[in-house]
Design a protein around this motif. Structure first.
Motif, mmCIF file in Angstrom:
data_model
loop_
_atom_site.group_PDB
_atom_site.id
_atom_site.type_symbol
_atom_site.label_atom_id
_atom_site.label_comp_id
_atom_site.label_asym_id
_atom_site.label_seq_id
_atom_site.Cartn_x
_atom_site.Cartn_y
_atom_site.Cartn_z
ATOM 1 N N LEU A 99 0.865 -1.309 -0.102
ATOM 2 C CA LEU A 99 -0.116 0.017 0.163
ATOM 3 C C LEU A 99 0.799 1.284 0.034
ATOM 4 O O LEU A 99 0.536 2.263 -0.709
ATOM 5 N N VAL A 100 1.971 1.172 0.609
ATOM 6 C CA VAL A 100 2.797 2.499 0.798
ATOM 7 C C VAL A 100 3.481 2.505 -0.705
ATOM 8 O O VAL A 100 3.490 3.870 -1.077
ATOM 9 N N THR A 101 4.012 1.387 -1.220
ATOM 10 C CA THR A 101 4.489 1.710 -2.624
ATOM 11 C C THR A 101 3.636 2.083 -3.612
ATOM 12 O O THR A 101 4.060 2.715 -4.579
ATOM 13 N N THR A 102 2.379 1.759 -3.590
ATOM 14 C CA THR A 102 1.571 2.034 -4.538
ATOM 15 C C THR A 102 1.129 3.624 -4.378
ATOM 16 O O THR A 102 0.630 4.206 -5.227
ATOM 17 N N CYS A 103 1.007 4.030 -2.947
ATOM 18 C CA CYS A 103 0.615 5.265 -3.020
ATOM 19 C C CYS A 103 1.536 6.648 -3.053
ATOM 20 O O CYS A 103 1.413 7.756 -3.377
ATOM 21 N N LEU A 104 2.962 6.178 -2.860
ATOM 22 C CA LEU A 104 4.029 7.074 -2.954
ATOM 23 C C LEU A 104 4.123 7.665 -4.499
ATOM 24 O O LEU A 104 4.222 8.880 -4.320
ATOM 25 N N ARG A 139 11.174 2.682 -3.493
ATOM 26 C CA ARG A 139 10.924 1.188 -4.089
ATOM 27 C C ARG A 139 12.415 0.382 -3.694
ATOM 28 O O ARG A 139 12.038 -0.636 -3.259
ATOM 29 N N VAL A 158 10.351 7.974 -6.566
ATOM 30 C CA VAL A 158 9.654 6.613 -6.540
ATOM 31 C C VAL A 158 10.539 5.564 -6.542
ATOM 32 O O VAL A 158 10.420 4.375 -5.869
ATOM 33 N N ALA A 195 1.833 9.050 -6.151
ATOM 34 C CA ALA A 195 0.799 10.030 -6.211
ATOM 35 C C ALA A 195 1.536 11.324 -5.132
ATOM 36 O O ALA A 195 1.035 12.384 -5.493
ATOM 37 N N MET A 196 2.034 11.016 -4.246
ATOM 38 C CA MET A 196 2.590 12.015 -3.345
ATOM 39 C C MET A 196 3.768 12.559 -3.559
ATOM 40 O O MET A 196 4.115 13.720 -3.248
#
Length: 68
Positions: A9-14, A28, A24, A16-17
């Motif tokens: 979840l953290v790596t998929t939301c990063l 990762r 990114v 966007a932020m």
């Protein structure tokens, strides 16, 4: 519930932020392979930036397009 779900979840939301793709990739690499691999990624990104800075493209006239 899978044990790696929080990291996923953290790596998929990063993306966007964070402001850039390089950051990114770095995050990762830290999460998946550790700090040593991330340092290699950082060195590669810095080398790419330095190479682009040394060979700037001339300015293009207004309204023209760069060749691919």
């Amino acid at each position: 519930m899978p044990s790696r779900l929080p990291a996923f979840l953290v790596t998929t939301c990063l993306p966007a932020m964070l402001p850039g793709a390089g950051q990114v990739v770095m995050i990762r690499q830290v999460l998946s392979s550790g700090l040593r691999t991330a340092r290699g990624t950082i060195a590669g990104l810095l080398a790419l930036i330095e190479e682009q800075a040394r060979s700037p493209r001339p300015p293009m006239p207004c309204g023209s397009r760069r060749p691919p």
